[in-house]
Design an enzyme around this catalytic site. Sequence first.
Site, PDB file in Angstrom:
ATOM      1  N   ASP A  41       0.816  -1.213   0.000  1.00 47.92           N
ATOM      2  CA  ASP A  41       0.000   0.000   0.000  1.00 47.92           C
ATOM      3  C   ASP A  41       0.856   1.272   0.000  1.00 47.92           C
ATOM      4  OD1 ASP A  41       1.045  -0.360   2.450  1.00 47.92           O
ATOM      5  OD2 ASP A  41      -0.811  -0.059   3.568  1.00 47.92           O
ATOM      6  N   HIS A 245      21.855   2.671 -20.645  1.00 45.22           N
ATOM      7  CA  HIS A 245      20.894   2.989 -19.581  1.00 45.22           C
ATOM      8  C   HIS A 245      21.338   2.386 -18.241  1.00 45.22           C
ATOM      9  CE1 HIS A 245      17.586   3.702 -22.824  1.00 45.22           C
ATOM     10  NE2 HIS A 245      18.390   4.731 -22.668  1.00 45.22           N
ATOM     11  N   ASP A 262      24.902  11.149 -16.298  1.00 48.21           N
ATOM     12  CA  ASP A 262      23.757  11.660 -17.042  1.00 48.21           C
ATOM     13  C   ASP A 262      22.663  11.872 -16.009  1.00 48.21           C
ATOM     14  OD1 ASP A 262      21.531  12.120 -18.621  1.00 48.21           O
ATOM     15  OD2 ASP A 262      21.951  10.487 -20.026  1.00 48.21           O
ATOM     16  N   ASP A 273      18.230  17.728 -18.571  1.00 49.30           N
ATOM     17  CA  ASP A 273      18.831  16.443 -18.972  1.00 49.30           C
ATOM     18  C   ASP A 273      20.260  16.730 -19.432  1.00 49.30           C
ATOM     19  OD1 ASP A 273      19.373  13.936 -19.918  1.00 49.30           O
ATOM     20  OD2 ASP A 273      17.856  13.932 -21.499  1.00 49.30           O
ATOM     21  N   HIS A 352      22.912   5.649 -30.725  1.00 52.92           N
ATOM     22  CA  HIS A 352      21.648   6.356 -30.468  1.00 52.92           C
ATOM     23  C   HIS A 352      21.605   7.624 -31.304  1.00 52.92           C
ATOM     24  CE1 HIS A 352      23.825   9.246 -27.931  1.00 52.92           C
ATOM     25  NE2 HIS A 352      24.382   8.226 -27.302  1.00 52.92           N
ATOM     26  N   HIS A 356      16.498  14.591 -28.229  1.00 50.28           N
ATOM     27  CA  HIS A 356      15.032  14.478 -28.164  1.00 50.28           C
ATOM     28  C   HIS A 356      14.477  15.786 -27.639  1.00 50.28           C
ATOM     29  CE1 HIS A 356      15.860  13.964 -23.851  1.00 50.28           C
ATOM     30  NE2 HIS A 356      16.834  13.159 -24.235  1.00 50.28           N
ATOM     31  N   HIS A 363      11.667  12.915 -22.229  1.00 57.11           N
ATOM     32  CA  HIS A 363      11.558  12.659 -23.674  1.00 57.11           C
ATOM     33  C   HIS A 363      10.214  13.271 -24.059  1.00 57.11           C
ATOM     34  CE1 HIS A 363      14.460   8.998 -23.294  1.00 57.11           C
ATOM     35  NE2 HIS A 363      15.071  10.158 -23.180  1.00 57.11           N
ATOM     36  N   GLU A 386      23.180  15.357 -27.598  1.00 57.79           N
ATOM     37  CA  GLU A 386      23.907  14.412 -26.757  1.00 57.79           C
ATOM     38  C   GLU A 386      24.639  13.306 -27.531  1.00 57.79           C
ATOM     39  OE1 GLU A 386      21.276  11.731 -24.510  1.00 57.79           O
ATOM     40  OE2 GLU A 386      19.585  12.923 -25.182  1.00 57.79           O
ATOM     41  N   TYR A 390      30.931   4.946 -27.601  1.00 56.26           N
ATOM     42  CA  TYR A 390      31.016   3.891 -26.587  1.00 56.26           C
ATOM     43  C   TYR A 390      31.745   2.708 -27.205  1.00 56.26           C
ATOM     44  CZ  TYR A 390      27.065   6.897 -25.575  1.00 56.26           C
ATOM     45  OH  TYR A 390      26.268   8.008 -25.410  1.00 56.26           O
ATOM     46  N   ARG A 408      29.833  10.556 -23.311  1.00 51.23           N
ATOM     47  CA  ARG A 408      28.681  11.288 -23.857  1.00 51.23           C
ATOM     48  C   ARG A 408      28.736  12.702 -23.277  1.00 51.23           C
ATOM     49  NH1 ARG A 408      24.990   7.954 -22.893  1.00 51.23           N
ATOM     50  NH2 ARG A 408      23.993   8.623 -20.976  1.00 51.23           N
ATOM     51  N   GLU A 410      26.082  16.005 -23.059  1.00 47.97           N
ATOM     52  CA  GLU A 410      24.680  16.361 -23.343  1.00 47.97           C
ATOM     53  C   GLU A 410      24.324  17.718 -22.761  1.00 47.97           C
ATOM     54  OE1 GLU A 410      21.796  13.686 -21.549  1.00 47.97           O
ATOM     55  OE2 GLU A 410      20.213  14.414 -22.888  1.00 47.97           O
TER      56      GLU A 410
HETATM   57  N1  GLY Z   1      18.946  10.341 -19.735  1.00 53.31           N
HETATM   58  C1  GLY Z   1      17.996  10.160 -20.742  1.00 53.31           C
HETATM   59  C2  GLY Z   1      18.450  10.730 -22.004  1.00 53.31           C
HETATM   60  O1  GLY Z   1      19.515  11.294 -22.095  1.00 53.31           O
HETATM   61  O2  GLY Z   1      17.742  10.699 -22.960  1.00 53.31           O
HETATM   62 MN    MN Z   2      20.480  12.322 -20.530  1.00 56.20          MN
HETATM   63 MN    MN Z   3      18.670  13.017 -23.167  1.00 56.18          MN
END
Ligand code: GLY
Ligand code: MN
Ligand code: MN
Length: 443
Positions: A41, A245, A262, A273, A352, A356, A363, A386, A390, A408, A410
């Site tokens: 709960d 991820h 990140d 982000d 990737h 976004h 997102h 971003e 890798y 990365r 971003e």
């Molecule tokens: N951390 C999620 C992204 O960079 O899209």
């Molecule tokens: Mn990110």
């Molecule tokens: Mn992102």
Amino acid sequence: MTATSNLCREIKVRRRELMAQMEPNSIALIASAPPRIRNKDAEYRYRQDSDFYYLTGFVEDNALLALLPGRKQGEEILFCQEKDSTKELWSGVLMGPAAARCELGLDDAFPISDIDEILPGLIEGRDRIYYAMGKDDNFDDKVMEWVKVIRSKVKLGSHPPGEFLVLDYLLHELRLFKSKTEISLMEQAARISAEAHRRVMALCRPGIKEYEMEAELWHEFVRNGSQAPAYNSIVAAGNNACILHYISNKAEVKKGDLVLIDAGCEFEHYASDITRTFPASGKFSPEQKAIYEIVLAAQEAAIAAVQPGAPCDDPHEASVKIITKGLVNLGLLKGRPAELIKKEAHKEFYMHRIGHWLGLDVHDVGDYKIDDAWRLLEAGMVTTIEPGIYIAPDNARVAKKWRGIGVRIEDDVLVTRTGNRILSTGIPKTVAEIEHFMSSTAH
Ligand code: GLY
Ligand code: MN
Ligand code: MN
């Protein structure tokens, strides 16, 4: 005039804009987010549905907004929980319909407990219902129940709606373009996250655990009024940076590791982000530096490609060109860059896309293509930029010295009328800035 009433006025304009685009004689139904159980709960901290929040600014659960353009007795109607002293003693103050009507600038508000009696009457006579079809089974069932009530009275002359339309397209096009108020909230989210990134970069050292750094991010988020990270923070040292991820955040940072973070907070429902990658010891190795410089150049070129009127894929294309050439120069890809780009050879290392939309959701909503073509960037859109490289730890195709490097970078970028503006400023980003910052904070 207060900031709150300005926001309230802006939210009213959003409802008007949405209604202006709805088909004639229609009704839109937008529900609050359901509370979500974490275990037994115990609930997760409540987070309002972004569509509902965008149109109401209301943060309570168990509520529904009905928009009925052209209805003489009132177009904007909220159903919400009634004041209830026992409930309020346990879980906090409820606004109640009377105050909600005034404070949110609505035409009318009713207790949610009366919705089954009132809502079918509001739907009756409208030809179309807009709602977020297929998002929540319970809500889909509820809409059908209300419609069935009207259908059951057809012999008595009632007129059930004949068309069901997805609300997303109209509403999400509105959400894609950020107002000044929204941009300043997103800047505030980015400022808090920037402070958190600086804090972690300053205290990182070999021997620290990834979760200790995650705790520092949370500390900075929460003490600045953020109620939650906008997504699960990725704190990835060494090989873990190659897991896109990675969120277990349990490993110990080793000397010689790169650390990829990140992380971004949510502030007043708006997301930030941000990713930075830096050496645990404060100094990049030659291989780490070589990869980092390519990603940085790709990010700079991609940000420069964020221009009003440019296809929204331009930043991605710019990043692919630079990353492909950079990998060829280092001998990690073999062949002519133009051929390699055609074959999408970069996907072995950069799998990737460039980014976004960003807004109430990390997102965020809004189409990327219109009629199968990349849409053009326009002032008021916010996108992340971003790029990354890798190199899998088990990639036997490359020399050992490259394996396990993950980078990365971003940032959050606003499209302006004349170009772009980076919202996530103030965090060291070049090799020199990072090394200088880390050496000046006792590494
Ligand atoms: N951390 C999620 C992204 O960079 O899209
Ligand atoms: Mn990110
Ligand atoms: Mn992102």
